[in-house]
Scaffold this active site. Structure first.
Site, mmCIF file in Angstrom:
data_model
loop_
_atom_site.group_PDB
_atom_site.id
_atom_site.type_symbol
_atom_site.label_atom_id
_atom_site.label_comp_id
_atom_site.label_asym_id
_atom_site.label_seq_id
_atom_site.Cartn_x
_atom_site.Cartn_y
_atom_site.Cartn_z
ATOM 1 N N GLU A 56 3.061 -28.934 -36.540
ATOM 2 C CA GLU A 56 3.110 -27.515 -36.902
ATOM 3 C C GLU A 56 3.452 -27.393 -38.385
ATOM 4 O O GLU A 56 4.443 -27.972 -38.838
ATOM 5 C CB GLU A 56 4.209 -26.833 -36.061
ATOM 6 C CG GLU A 56 4.351 -25.357 -36.329
ATOM 7 C CD GLU A 56 5.483 -24.726 -35.511
ATOM 8 O OE1 GLU A 56 6.563 -25.331 -35.412
ATOM 9 O OE2 GLU A 56 5.283 -23.620 -34.989
ATOM 10 N N GLU A 112 20.707 -18.555 -39.175
ATOM 11 C CA GLU A 112 21.594 -18.369 -40.322
ATOM 12 C C GLU A 112 20.812 -17.944 -41.569
ATOM 13 O O GLU A 112 21.399 -17.598 -42.584
ATOM 14 C CB GLU A 112 22.399 -19.649 -40.585
ATOM 15 C CG GLU A 112 21.588 -20.887 -40.957
ATOM 16 C CD GLU A 112 21.009 -21.648 -39.750
ATOM 17 O OE1 GLU A 112 20.648 -20.999 -38.730
ATOM 18 O OE2 GLU A 112 20.904 -22.879 -39.845
ATOM 19 N N SER A 116 12.225 -24.572 -33.105
ATOM 20 C CA SER A 116 11.274 -25.689 -33.198
ATOM 21 C C SER A 116 11.445 -26.631 -31.999
ATOM 22 O O SER A 116 12.494 -26.645 -31.350
ATOM 23 C CB SER A 116 11.476 -26.417 -34.521
ATOM 24 O OG SER A 116 12.825 -26.714 -34.714
ATOM 25 N N LYS A 150 23.542 -16.146 -31.129
ATOM 26 C CA LYS A 150 23.687 -17.001 -32.318
ATOM 27 C C LYS A 150 22.353 -16.921 -33.047
ATOM 28 O O LYS A 150 21.422 -17.669 -32.764
ATOM 29 C CB LYS A 150 24.001 -18.437 -31.884
ATOM 30 C CG LYS A 150 24.744 -19.286 -32.897
ATOM 31 C CD LYS A 150 24.079 -19.455 -34.235
ATOM 32 C CE LYS A 150 22.917 -20.397 -34.258
ATOM 33 N NZ LYS A 150 22.183 -20.377 -35.546
ATOM 34 N N CYS A 192 4.999 -18.033 -34.289
ATOM 35 C CA CYS A 192 4.657 -19.035 -33.280
ATOM 36 C C CYS A 192 3.351 -18.680 -32.596
ATOM 37 O O CYS A 192 2.775 -19.509 -31.904
ATOM 38 C CB CYS A 192 5.770 -19.172 -32.261
ATOM 39 S SG CYS A 192 5.924 -17.721 -31.246
#
Ligand code: NAD
Length: 498
Positions: free
Chosen positions: A383, A176, A226, A173, A281
């Site tokens: 962040e 998107e 996240s 998945k 990241c």
């Protein structure tokens, strides 16, 4: 408008939910395609197809499975330029960086090519009289991966590369926001010889993630994104009996000791803080110079270096970085910069007013530099995930090591110094999962493992390398004997090895 379909059982699959996500071109700000969102029933159909395919795939000998990975590697190298162009057009990173994204994923595929060797089990001959013991690693069944927008090639390959090589089937998945490359990867896996149903891609948002986390046939879920969502995925997945690894956000620090080579440090910081518009990241958004002199010199050189940076469209070969992924994300970064100003940090370079001529609607933001950032500030604790470098000055080595160690995130950290003893002590003591010594982005090579600490990762097992193999397999241990002669008496006490 182009529709991006799911990929199930070896072919494009058009869903019927009527729900879609917009896929933008971050350079122009225009919607270039829409991606279908799957229903729970469509996800179930993909899982059923994967479960069916997994049986034959697990029974395929490991060398044959490795051959598929070898061929997959060749095909990706064949299509590298086209894949990088698509990736850049949906993500916004520059083409050279998109190739790096694909290449880092390919390195995990190269590791997976060695899977027959890695899967060899353990054997003890004569563990007891006429008794041999052996253990083997077996695949789990259907596994799933949920991936973020910022590495649409590398992170899916971290996951399915290993999961499939060890004999699982996989439901991916992807984000998107940039879903086309993940579908292309699945098409290439089929072309490489993976049976239909071994790698499936379904698109969606939270609904699709929930369907994965609660599906009884999915045995393991790997997540990268996240931290709040990583935590949710970890809790929900484990509550439904799944093995879960969930990597989260980050706030990596670069510690600069007074003896560091500042010319090199400035180059390293610039690439690590602003490359890919800070949407990594393992970016270095916090720099911690030790001592006032180091801080002052560094600041002066950073300002000069930032002045040389070129922000451009993702196909501009001279651009250091391109647009960020969405208008919302650009607005969020600009908001954080304002919060930083409001909470009293000094905004030395302000990137908010940057506009690219001819691409006024693109999601561009210039590089920003803060000085005087302090521990208690919201902009330090959270962040930002944009091209914003924050300078937090420290007076001593102890203060410098405490900053990343006490931060809520613990993904990566780097120290810049010529002093081997200080670097060694730092690496041993710092409370962070991945450490660079004069290496600004210490992403471990594919045959080591990737994973942060604290709120940067939930679950115990890292991505790729031997840890990845452990995550996607379970151990079975066999104790065997071949009796002959008289029937032995029943034993009512636990057998021991005297
Ligand atoms: P994200 O958390 O918004 O999305 C990640 C995935 O979760 C996507 O597939 C998305 O569709 C899905 N998702 C979104 N909202 C959800 C919800 N409410 N419930 C369940 N699933 C949901 O992350 P992103 O913006 O795509 O990626 C950036 C983040 O990923 C940053 O925080 C970055 O630090 C992190 N990241 C971490 C690593 C790592 O290895 N630690 C690597 C890359 C990125």
């Amino acid at each position: 408008m182009r529709d991006i379909a799911h990929f199930v059982n070896g072919q494009a699959f058009n869903g019927a939910s009527g729900r879609f996500g917009d896929v933008f071109n971050p350079n122009t700000g225009e919607v270039q395609a829409r991606v279908q969102f799957a229903t729970d029933g469509e996800i179930d159909a993909a899982v059923q197809a994967a479960a069916k395919a997994q049986i034959g795939w697990a029974a395929t000998n490991p060398q044959r499975r490795a051959r598929v990975m070898f061929e997959f590697k060749r095909l990706i190298e064949r299509d590298m330029n086209g894949l990088a162009e698509i990736l850049s057009s949906e993500h916004g990173k520059v083409i050279a960086d998109s190739k790096g994204d694909i290449q880092r994923g390919l390195e995990v595929i190269e590791f997976a090519c060695g899977i027959p060797h890695i899967l060899k089990g353990e054997y003890t001959e004569g563990a007891g009289p006429g008794i041999d013991v052996y253990s083997m690693r077996q695949p789990l069944g259907v596994c799933a991966g949920i991936t973020p927008f910022n590495f649409p090639a590398m992170i899916p390959m971290w996951m399915f590369g290993i999961a499939i090589a060890v004999g699982n089937s996989f439901i991916l998945k992807p984000s998107e926001k940039d879903p086309t490359v993940p579908v292309k990867l699945a098409e290439l896996m089929m072309e490489a010889g993976a049976p239909e149903g071994v790698l499936n891609v379904i698109h969606g948002d939270k609904g699709a993630v929930d369907a994965i986390l609660t599906h009884p046939l999915i045995r393991a879920v790997s997540f990268v994104g996240s931290s709040d969502i990583a935590h949710y995925v970890y809790q929900t997945g484990t509550a439904h009996g799944k093995r879960v690894q969930a990597m989260g956000g980050a706030k990596n620090h670069g510690i600069v000791l007074p003896d560091a080579d500042l010319d090199q440090v400035v180059k390293d910081l610039s690439g690590a803080a602003f490359g890919s518009a800070g949407e990594r990241c393992m970016a270095l958004p916090v720099v911690v110079p030790v001592g006032r002199k180091t801080g002052d010199e560094l600041r002066e050189r950073l300002v000069a270096e930032i002045d040389t940076l070129k922000v451009g469209i993702s196909t501009d070969a001279a651009a250091h970085y391109g647009p960020v992924v969405s208008a919302q994300h650009r607005a969020k970064i600009a908001d954080y910069i304002q919060i930083g100003v409001d909470e009293g940090a000094e905004l030395v370079v302000d990137g908010r007013d940057f506009h690219l001529q001819g691409f006024e609607k693109g999601f561009f933001i210039g590089p920003s530099l803060f000085d005087g950032v302090e521990k208690g500030m919201k902009t330090y604790q959270e962040e930002i995930f944009g091209p914003v470098l924050q300078m937090v000055r420290a007076e001593s080595f102890e203060e410098a090591i405490s900053l990343p160690s006490e931060h809520q995130y613990g993904n990566g950290v780097a120290i810049f110094t010529r002093n081997g003893r200080a670097a060694r002590e730092f690496a041993a003591r710092v409370n962070v999962g991945m450490v660079g010594i004069n290496v600004p982005i210490p992403v471990p090579v594919a045959y080591h493992t990737f994973g942060g600490w604290k709120r940067s990762a939930f679950g115990d097992t890292n991505q790729h390398g031997v840890e990845g193999v452990k995550f996607y397999t379970k151990v079975k241990t066999v104790t065997a004997r071949w009796p002959e002669g008289d029937v032995e008496d029943s034993a009512f006490v636990i057998p021991t090895m005297k």
